[in-house]
Design an enzyme around this catalytic site. Structure first.
Site, PDB file in Angstrom:
ATOM      1  N   ARG A 124       0.813  -1.229   0.000  1.00  0.00           N
ATOM      2  CA  ARG A 124       0.000   0.000   0.000  1.00  0.00           C
ATOM      3  C   ARG A 124       0.844   1.276   0.000  1.00  0.00           C
ATOM      4  NH1 ARG A 124      -2.443  -3.679  -0.789  1.00  0.00           N
ATOM      5  NH2 ARG A 124      -4.524  -4.282  -0.114  1.00  0.00           N
TER       6      ARG A 124
HETATM    7  N1  EPU Z   1     -11.413 -11.189   9.216  1.00  0.00           N
HETATM    8  C1  EPU Z   1     -12.088 -11.274  10.397  1.00  0.00           C
HETATM    9  N2  EPU Z   1     -12.975 -10.299  10.723  1.00  0.00           N
HETATM   10  C2  EPU Z   1     -13.197  -9.260   9.912  1.00  0.00           C
HETATM   11  C3  EPU Z   1     -12.494  -9.150   8.691  1.00  0.00           C
HETATM   12  C4  EPU Z   1     -11.601 -10.144   8.361  1.00  0.00           C
HETATM   13  O1  EPU Z   1     -11.914 -12.206  11.157  1.00  0.00           O
HETATM   14  O2  EPU Z   1     -14.023  -8.394  10.273  1.00  0.00           O
HETATM   15  C5  EPU Z   1     -10.486 -12.273   8.847  1.00  0.00           C
HETATM   16  C6  EPU Z   1     -11.037 -13.052   7.678  1.00  0.00           C
HETATM   17  O3  EPU Z   1     -11.926 -14.035   8.093  1.00  0.00           O
HETATM   18  C7  EPU Z   1      -9.797 -13.624   7.074  1.00  0.00           C
HETATM   19  C8  EPU Z   1      -8.736 -12.570   7.361  1.00  0.00           C
HETATM   20  O4  EPU Z   1      -9.258 -11.756   8.382  1.00  0.00           O
HETATM   21  O5  EPU Z   1      -9.421 -14.816   7.706  1.00  0.00           O
HETATM   22  C9  EPU Z   1      -8.395 -11.767   6.109  1.00  0.00           C
HETATM   23  O6  EPU Z   1      -9.555 -11.100   5.638  1.00  0.00           O
HETATM   24  P1  EPU Z   1      -9.725 -10.620   4.106  1.00  0.00           P
HETATM   25  O7  EPU Z   1      -9.482 -11.743   3.183  1.00  0.00           O
HETATM   26  O8  EPU Z   1     -10.994  -9.881   4.005  1.00  0.00           O
HETATM   27  O9  EPU Z   1      -8.499  -9.686   3.866  1.00  0.00           O
HETATM   28  P2  EPU Z   1      -8.004  -8.397   4.605  1.00  0.00           P
HETATM   29  O10 EPU Z   1      -6.566  -8.666   4.947  1.00  0.00           O
HETATM   30  O11 EPU Z   1      -8.894  -7.959   5.694  1.00  0.00           O
HETATM   31  C10 EPU Z   1      -7.103  -7.300   2.406  1.00  0.00           C
HETATM   32  C11 EPU Z   1      -7.048  -5.885   1.889  1.00  0.00           C
HETATM   33  C12 EPU Z   1      -8.329  -5.563   1.127  1.00  0.00           C
HETATM   34  C13 EPU Z   1      -8.515  -6.562   0.012  1.00  0.00           C
HETATM   35  C14 EPU Z   1      -8.577  -7.965   0.606  1.00  0.00           C
HETATM   36  C15 EPU Z   1      -8.689  -8.974  -0.516  1.00  0.00           C
HETATM   37  C16 EPU Z   1      -5.792  -4.385   3.352  1.00  0.00           C
HETATM   38  C17 EPU Z   1      -5.875  -3.415   4.461  1.00  0.00           C
HETATM   39  N3  EPU Z   1      -6.941  -4.953   2.987  1.00  0.00           N
HETATM   40  O12 EPU Z   1      -8.092  -7.338   3.419  1.00  0.00           O
HETATM   41  O13 EPU Z   1      -8.121  -4.295   0.551  1.00  0.00           O
HETATM   42  O14 EPU Z   1      -9.695  -6.291  -0.714  1.00  0.00           O
HETATM   43  O15 EPU Z   1      -7.363  -8.211   1.339  1.00  0.00           O
HETATM   44  O16 EPU Z   1      -8.524 -10.235  -0.094  1.00  0.00           O
HETATM   45  O17 EPU Z   1      -4.704  -4.620   2.808  1.00  0.00           O
HETATM   46  C18 EPU Z   1      -8.343  -1.951   0.722  1.00  0.00           C
HETATM   47  O18 EPU Z   1      -7.115  -1.943   0.627  1.00  0.00           O
HETATM   48  O19 EPU Z   1      -9.050  -0.921   0.793  1.00  0.00           O
HETATM   49  C19 EPU Z   1      -8.991  -3.258   0.792  1.00  0.00           C
HETATM   50  C20 EPU Z   1     -10.272  -3.380   1.027  1.00  0.00           C
END
Ligand code: EPU
Length: 292
Positions: A170
């Site tokens: 990022r």
């Molecule tokens: N999780 C939770 N609770 C939540 C959210 C997530 O337990 O409320 C757990 C999920 O179950 C999963 C893990 O956290 O096991 C990862 O969650 P997710 O796959 O949604 O990925 P993330 O790391 O939360 C990142 C990016 C997103 C992107 C997704 C795609 C960042 C900050 N976020 O989210 O990017 O869409 O991966 O997989 O890097 C953005 O940058 O604006 C964004 C939305």
């Protein structure tokens, strides 16, 4: 007023920015312009520089929160067709800084070019995506980027080759105010296979993130690879509300703005989440969302 002599047709005063952002919150831009082509844009950037007017470029407003008091200086939007073109030549794609990332992703898939499928459902423009190196787990826009043309604060156009670009989680070394266009080098693959991957990613994203709500993307960066959403959930903060701003029940790294919300509500909720995660889990969250 001589400030915008020659630009009277494009410069607007006190333009409400809420309607240009996904949060649909915040005050006006002191000055706002949508130039028709690169020459007009460069002339405007030079004028801002000469007159000492601060200037910034707004993409599709999916990763920013505008404060209730608005933004001083000039806000430029690259919405004219001259900034939004997408061209494919063999394995290369060239696109304007104002082009929508979603269109770039689907064009690549349609043309049988692999690499960008993982970026499906990320909102915003190519310029915004490059500026913050938008991506998902293990894939980002920077890894495919071979050249970027930018406009500096003084209105000079610079071509930055791959050797001169740094991308991290990022983050990018692109700190010039305007990203004019970029070239991506992709890999050949079967369009049907790519379409299947795209659809799969789309379903996963739709199931895990709030869509069709008044919100931006993720609010915080993932600290050292740990999901900020997971941390916020573990701190017990899902559903926490201040005024009209609520921590999403679906994905805790999203804040939903209800119709009566103000930017101040969102800012106060951000502070609350940050301090609670620090207090309960000992981890400092860093903002991914830009505050204007
Ligand atoms: N999780 C939770 N609770 C939540 C959210 C997530 O337990 O409320 C757990 C999920 O179950 C999963 C893990 O956290 O096991 C990862 O969650 P997710 O796959 O949604 O990925 P993330 O790391 O939360 C990142 C990016 C997103 C992107 C997704 C795609 C960042 C900050 N976020 O989210 O990017 O869409 O991966 O997989 O890097 C953005 O940058 O604006 C964004 C939305």
């Amino acid at each position: 007023m001589g400030l915008w002599n020659g630009f009277e047709k494009i410069v607007r005063q006190d333009e409400p920015l809420a309607m240009h952002t996904w949060f649909q919150l915040g005050g006006p831009a002191e000055y706002f312009a949508e130039p028709a082509n690169p020459d007009e844009l460069i002339a405007l950037v030079r004028r801002c520089h000469e007159e000492g007017v601060p200037m910034r470029v707004l993409g599709r407003g999916s990763n920013i929160l505008v404060r209730d008091e608005g933004v001083p200086g000039m806000v430029i939007r690259l919405s004219a067709p001259a900034f939004c073109g997408i061209e494919v030549h063999k394995d290369m794609m060239a696109a304007g800084g104002g082009a929508k990332l979603g269109r770039i992703v689907t064009t690549a898939v349609h043309e049988g070019l692999a690499g960008l499928e993982a970026l499906v459902a990320i909102p915003g423009t190519l310029g915004g995506a490059l500026h913050g190196n938008a991506g998902t787990h293990g894939s980002d826009i920077g890894q495919w980027t071979t050249r970027v043309a930018v406009v500096t604060r003084t209105g000079e156009v610079l071509e930055r080759p791959r050797e001169d670009l740094e991308f991290a989680y990022r983050e990018s070394s692109l700190d010039e105010p305007v990203i004019l266009n970029a070239q991506l080098e992709l890999e050949r693959d079967d369009p049907r296979e790519l379409t299947r991957r795209l659809q799969k990613q789309w379903i996963v994203r739709k199931a895990s993130q709030p869509m069709g709500h008044q919100c931006a993307g993720c609010v915080f960066k993932n600290p050292r690879g740990v999901s900020a959403g997971d941390l916020i959930e573990r701190a017990g903060l899902k559903g926490t509300r201040i005024g009209g701003a609520v921590v999403s029940d679906r994905h805790a790294n999203f804040i939903i703005a209800e119709p009566e919300a103000s930017s101040q509500d969102v800012l106060r909720l951000i502070d609350l989440v940050r301090s609670q995660v620090h207090e309960r889990l000992g981890i400092e969250l860093e903002l991914e969302l830009e505050i204007w």
